[in-house]
Design a protein around this motif. Sequence first.
Motif, PDB file in Angstrom:
ATOM      1  N   HIS A 299       0.835  -1.201   0.000  1.00 24.50           N
ATOM      2  CA  HIS A 299       0.000   0.000   0.000  1.00 24.50           C
ATOM      3  C   HIS A 299       0.868   1.250   0.000  1.00 24.50           C
ATOM      4  O   HIS A 299       1.809   1.368   0.781  1.00 24.50           O
ATOM      5  CB  HIS A 299      -0.978  -0.022   1.163  1.00 24.50           C
ATOM      6  CG  HIS A 299      -2.026  -1.062   0.964  1.00 24.50           C
ATOM      7  ND1 HIS A 299      -2.703  -1.190  -0.230  1.00 24.50           N
ATOM      8  CD2 HIS A 299      -2.487  -2.042   1.766  1.00 24.50           C
ATOM      9  CE1 HIS A 299      -3.544  -2.206  -0.150  1.00 24.50           C
ATOM     10  NE2 HIS A 299      -3.428  -2.749   1.038  1.00 24.50           N
TER      11      HIS A 299
ATOM     12  N   ASN B 299       0.841   5.598  -1.825  1.00 26.49           N
ATOM     13  CA  ASN B 299       0.064   6.657  -2.479  1.00 26.49           C
ATOM     14  C   ASN B 299       1.026   7.750  -2.931  1.00 26.49           C
ATOM     15  O   ASN B 299       2.247   7.595  -2.788  1.00 26.49           O
ATOM     16  CB  ASN B 299      -1.027   7.178  -1.534  1.00 26.49           C
ATOM     17  CG  ASN B 299      -0.459   7.669  -0.210  1.00 26.49           C
ATOM     18  OD1 ASN B 299       0.325   8.625  -0.196  1.00 26.49           O
ATOM     19  ND2 ASN B 299      -0.818   7.013   0.883  1.00 26.49           N
ATOM     20  N   TRP B 300       0.476   8.850  -3.455  1.00 23.86           N
ATOM     21  CA  TRP B 300       1.345   9.878  -4.037  1.00 23.86           C
ATOM     22  C   TRP B 300       2.188  10.600  -2.986  1.00 23.86           C
ATOM     23  O   TRP B 300       3.220  11.182  -3.319  1.00 23.86           O
ATOM     24  CB  TRP B 300       0.518  10.869  -4.858  1.00 23.86           C
ATOM     25  CG  TRP B 300      -0.034  10.235  -6.087  1.00 23.86           C
ATOM     26  CD1 TRP B 300      -1.310   9.812  -6.295  1.00 23.86           C
ATOM     27  CD2 TRP B 300       0.690   9.901  -7.286  1.00 23.86           C
ATOM     28  NE1 TRP B 300      -1.430   9.235  -7.546  1.00 23.86           N
ATOM     29  CE2 TRP B 300      -0.224   9.284  -8.175  1.00 23.86           C
ATOM     30  CE3 TRP B 300       2.026  10.065  -7.690  1.00 23.86           C
ATOM     31  CZ2 TRP B 300       0.155   8.836  -9.440  1.00 23.86           C
ATOM     32  CZ3 TRP B 300       2.392   9.612  -8.955  1.00 23.86           C
ATOM     33  CH2 TRP B 300       1.463   9.014  -9.806  1.00 23.86           C
TER      34      TRP B 300
ATOM     35  N   ALA C 197      -3.563   5.619   3.970  1.00 23.71           N
ATOM     36  CA  ALA C 197      -3.569   6.965   3.384  1.00 23.71           C
ATOM     37  C   ALA C 197      -3.414   8.038   4.460  1.00 23.71           C
ATOM     38  O   ALA C 197      -2.500   8.852   4.411  1.00 23.71           O
ATOM     39  CB  ALA C 197      -4.851   7.179   2.579  1.00 23.71           C
TER      40      ALA C 197
ATOM     41  N   HIS D 187      -4.550   3.439  -3.680  1.00 23.49           N
ATOM     42  CA  HIS D 187      -3.263   3.872  -4.240  1.00 23.49           C
ATOM     43  C   HIS D 187      -3.381   5.170  -5.043  1.00 23.49           C
ATOM     44  O   HIS D 187      -2.399   5.624  -5.617  1.00 23.49           O
ATOM     45  CB  HIS D 187      -2.672   2.768  -5.123  1.00 23.49           C
ATOM     46  CG  HIS D 187      -2.480   1.473  -4.394  1.00 23.49           C
ATOM     47  ND1 HIS D 187      -2.385   0.261  -5.027  1.00 23.49           N
ATOM     48  CD2 HIS D 187      -2.382   1.201  -3.065  1.00 23.49           C
ATOM     49  CE1 HIS D 187      -2.240  -0.698  -4.136  1.00 23.49           C
ATOM     50  NE2 HIS D 187      -2.233  -0.150  -2.935  1.00 23.49           N
ATOM     51  N   ARG D 188      -4.589   5.757  -5.086  1.00 21.96           N
ATOM     52  CA  ARG D 188      -4.784   6.994  -5.859  1.00 21.96           C
ATOM     53  C   ARG D 188      -4.663   8.242  -4.981  1.00 21.96           C
ATOM     54  O   ARG D 188      -4.729   9.358  -5.478  1.00 21.96           O
ATOM     55  CB  ARG D 188      -6.186   6.997  -6.498  1.00 21.96           C
ATOM     56  CG  ARG D 188      -6.473   5.775  -7.330  1.00 21.96           C
ATOM     57  CD  ARG D 188      -7.917   5.801  -7.818  1.00 21.96           C
ATOM     58  NE  ARG D 188      -8.371   4.448  -8.141  1.00 21.96           N
ATOM     59  CZ  ARG D 188      -9.630   4.145  -8.429  1.00 21.96           C
ATOM     60  NH1 ARG D 188     -10.556   5.091  -8.456  1.00 21.96           N
ATOM     61  NH2 ARG D 188      -9.964   2.897  -8.696  1.00 21.96           N
ATOM     62  N   TYR D 189      -4.509   8.055  -3.705  1.00 22.29           N
ATOM     63  CA  TYR D 189      -4.618   9.171  -2.755  1.00 22.29           C
ATOM     64  C   TYR D 189      -3.457  10.162  -2.847  1.00 22.29           C
ATOM     65  O   TYR D 189      -2.295   9.781  -2.975  1.00 22.29           O
ATOM     66  CB  TYR D 189      -4.685   8.617  -1.322  1.00 22.29           C
ATOM     67  CG  TYR D 189      -4.635   9.681  -0.264  1.00 22.29           C
ATOM     68  CD1 TYR D 189      -5.745  10.481  -0.009  1.00 22.29           C
ATOM     69  CD2 TYR D 189      -3.472   9.906   0.466  1.00 22.29           C
ATOM     70  CE1 TYR D 189      -5.692  11.474   0.956  1.00 22.29           C
ATOM     71  CE2 TYR D 189      -3.412  10.892   1.425  1.00 22.29           C
ATOM     72  CZ  TYR D 189      -4.532  11.679   1.674  1.00 22.29           C
ATOM     73  OH  TYR D 189      -4.475  12.666   2.621  1.00 22.29           O
TER      74      TYR D 189
ATOM     75  N   PHE E  86      -8.754  11.291  -3.867  1.00 18.73           N
ATOM     76  CA  PHE E  86      -8.618  10.023  -4.583  1.00 18.73           C
ATOM     77  C   PHE E  86      -8.921  10.125  -6.080  1.00 18.73           C
ATOM     78  O   PHE E  86      -9.025   9.106  -6.750  1.00 18.73           O
ATOM     79  CB  PHE E  86      -9.538   8.980  -3.939  1.00 18.73           C
ATOM     80  CG  PHE E  86      -9.149   8.631  -2.526  1.00 18.73           C
ATOM     81  CD1 PHE E  86      -8.276   7.589  -2.268  1.00 18.73           C
ATOM     82  CD2 PHE E  86      -9.626   9.368  -1.446  1.00 18.73           C
ATOM     83  CE1 PHE E  86      -7.892   7.262  -0.971  1.00 18.73           C
ATOM     84  CE2 PHE E  86      -9.258   9.057  -0.140  1.00 18.73           C
ATOM     85  CZ  PHE E  86      -8.391   8.007   0.103  1.00 18.73           C
TER      86      PHE E  86
ATOM     87  N   SER F  40      -3.503   5.820 -10.202  1.00 14.44           N
ATOM     88  CA  SER F  40      -2.797   5.086  -9.157  1.00 14.44           C
ATOM     89  C   SER F  40      -1.328   5.491  -9.131  1.00 14.44           C
ATOM     90  O   SER F  40      -0.730   5.791 -10.170  1.00 14.44           O
ATOM     91  CB  SER F  40      -2.892   3.588  -9.451  1.00 14.44           C
ATOM     92  OG  SER F  40      -1.988   2.872  -8.640  1.00 14.44           O
TER      93      SER F  40
END
Lengths: 50, 405
Positions: free
Chosen positions: B222, B224-225, B313, B368-370, B376, B380
Amino acid sequence: MTHPPEDTHTPLPEIPRPLHTDHPVLAAVLAELRVRERQSTVVAHYEDAP
Amino acid sequence: MTTHPHRHPHPNWPHRSLDTTAHRPTPFRQFVLKIHSRCNLDCTYCYLYQGPDQGWRDRPARTAESTMRRAAARIAEHVRAHRLDHIRIELHGGEPLLAGPGPVLDYARAVREAVPADCRVTATVQTNGTRLTAAVLERLAAAGVRVGLSLDGGLGAHNARRVDHAGRPAWPAARSAALRLAAHPETYAGILCTIDLAADPREVYRSLLELRPPGVDFLLPHANWADPPPGTRPLLPGRHRPRPTPYGDWLATVFDAWWDEGRLRTRVRLFQEIAALLLGAPSGAEAVGLSPMAAAVVETDGAIEQVDSLRSAYEGASETGLDVFRHSFDRALRHPGVAARQLGERALADECRDCPVGKVCGGGNYVHRYAPRSGFLHPSVYCADLERLIRHVAHRLNQTVHEST
């Protein structure tokens, strides 16, 4: 590495669903799809755990 | 119920800008029921206990019987309201077997007794395997509760990050559990395996096969950005190209080993779902595709939450403010976070809608888009890896189909 930027808009191939195959893994995929077709709604399941 | 002051407030999308009344919700069909909120392991990469959301500290360690009964009644209410003929319950933790099999069996029984007789309940406990003795397995099997294992590969070296609180490896006990399960194929649900780039993909795949799982699910760590995947550098959200694709390469290597096996030795969910999508079918997993997500979580205190992985996140990301004592699951369907995951293509960022692999990728795992503040509505953080894998699977599948016809 991904393709160069100019190639990243190439469409995916249109792949017809075969009725039969001798490929054992593809056959398993197709068998699962036949089961899935009988469902009125296909939902995404959570497959994870901390 | 446990709620937190949200040191990181909910982001703009979906929480502040999505109209949750503008779509027809899909009923929940999967209920993740927390048995125990503590774990006997201290895995170095755990998104729950090592992650930004430490809310688990404020929850009861165990689920009370009264909470189990209330959750079961709410599930039955949902089943009746939507005339569901099949649901899945996932008995989770922490480590759900930490207090033995009793609470797992009690919860499963409570749900099965509460729902109408014509609703089938598939129950699965997801465990690290360290407490899965022969006696425990016999009791679970006798009750029709399937068992899923969390492992990072089929060798001790692959599981070096899975240690207990004293630093002792979980692997010896987990391996014994896997071998016991292999002798009970009707009870063996499969293995969840989080990808570690340091491990050789062929070796991980081959070693997992030795444990004879009916299915394997390879999970992207997991990220994210704001908190990029291990081994990658941070970027602003977007569809960056060209990009290195270490996770896509890793998975493509495993795909080839699986596809070229000569027989189906195990199901690999991610690959099967991508192949299904490429053949025009909808996906049944959250990792790819645009199917509505239909899972809800009930915490040990009865709180109704979104899936745990959201906790990677920001603190409070999985919370809904609802609980089984005061609220129905229908109410949860109108929560922005839940609704956002049932919108299909409408929940995708502009880059994803324009992307030639977007309908297969589906934006990847929502978690994974956060990105902080904006939320969101992004590709991804694994966007390039997903494209790499999907194009690889498409190429191999296309080749095989044309050889077949």
